[in-house]
Design a protein around this motif. Sequence first.
Motif: not given
Length: 287
Positions: A83-86, A91-93, A122-124, A270-281
Motif C-alpha cells: 500500500s505504501q509503494q502504491d 504520487r511520483v506519476v 492516476i485514472v481518477s 517508476v518505483t516508490a523511490s522515483g523516476f528511473i530513466p532508461i532510454s534517451s527519450v
Amino acid sequence: MLRFRTSGNVDIMVHAAKLVFINHLRTVASPSSSSANLRPPSTSTRSMNTSFDAQLHHLFQQKHSLRSKVRTSLKNMDPVLKSQQDDAIQRVVLEAPWFKNSSNICAYISCDALREVDTSRIVSNILSNYKTEDQGHLQMKKRLYLPRVEDKNSNMKMLKVSSYDDLVLSSMNILEPTLVDSSGNPREDVMQATDPVDLFIVPGLAFDKFGGRLGRSGGYYDMFLKNYQELIKKKNWKQPLLVALSYSVQIIENERIPTTPYDVPVDALVTASGFIPISSVAFKYCH
C-alpha cells in the motif's frame, strides 16, 4: 516443432508462450507463392530450425522460471508495504511534468488478483480532469485510452473512456472499456485517433534497469506496442514515453531479462523511490 520433456505445467506454458511468439512472427511475415518456398527444407535449414527451436525453448523456460519467482515475491509482499509503494508510485506519476503535460494517455486499470501496481488515483485524476467550454459542454483536458482484450491471439485494443461507467468486468474479472458508448456509438480506438499518444503507462511482472519488461506470457502489450510503433513511423509522429510501474520486488538487479526481438523495452520505470530513466527519450525529462 521439437517437444521437450519438462514438468507438465511448465511444458504446457512454455509451449503456449512459443505459440504467442510465433504469432508475432506471422504478423510481420508476408506469405509468398514462390515455388522456392514450397520446396522441402534442406538438411542445413532443418538443422538451423532445430537449433533455433532449442534456443527459443530455453529462453521461454528462463522466462517461466523468472515469472514463478516474481509471482512468489509479490504473493509474499507485506500488504502495508504494498500500500505504501502504491501511494508513492502514483504520487511520483501525478507530480511528474511528463504526466501533467501529456494530453493523450494510454494506461491500465490495475487488477488486485494480478498484484499489479495500483493505478486508481492516476485514472481518477485523468477522468476528473475536465474543463468547461463557453457552450457549457464538458471536455476532457486529457484523453484516456484503456485496454480491451480481443481474443486469445494477443490482440488488444486501446479504447477512449471518459468515466468509470464506460467500463465492464471481463471474463477474467478485469475492468475493460465497452465497445460502444452510452449512445451506441463505437468508442474511439487509439489506432484510429487523429493525435498521437504522449504517454503509455504499462504494467508488467518484472523489469530490469536496461528497459527489459517481462509480461505475463500473453504477449498483448508487446503486440500492441509493435503495431503502434508502425503507426508512428507511418504518421511521422514523435515517440511516446513508455513508462512501467513497478514494486521494488519486481526489479531484477544487475541482470537482464531474457527477451526476443518482439519484446518491447520501456523508456523508464517508476518505483516508490522515483523516476528511473532508461532510454534517451526518458532522460530528456530529467533536465
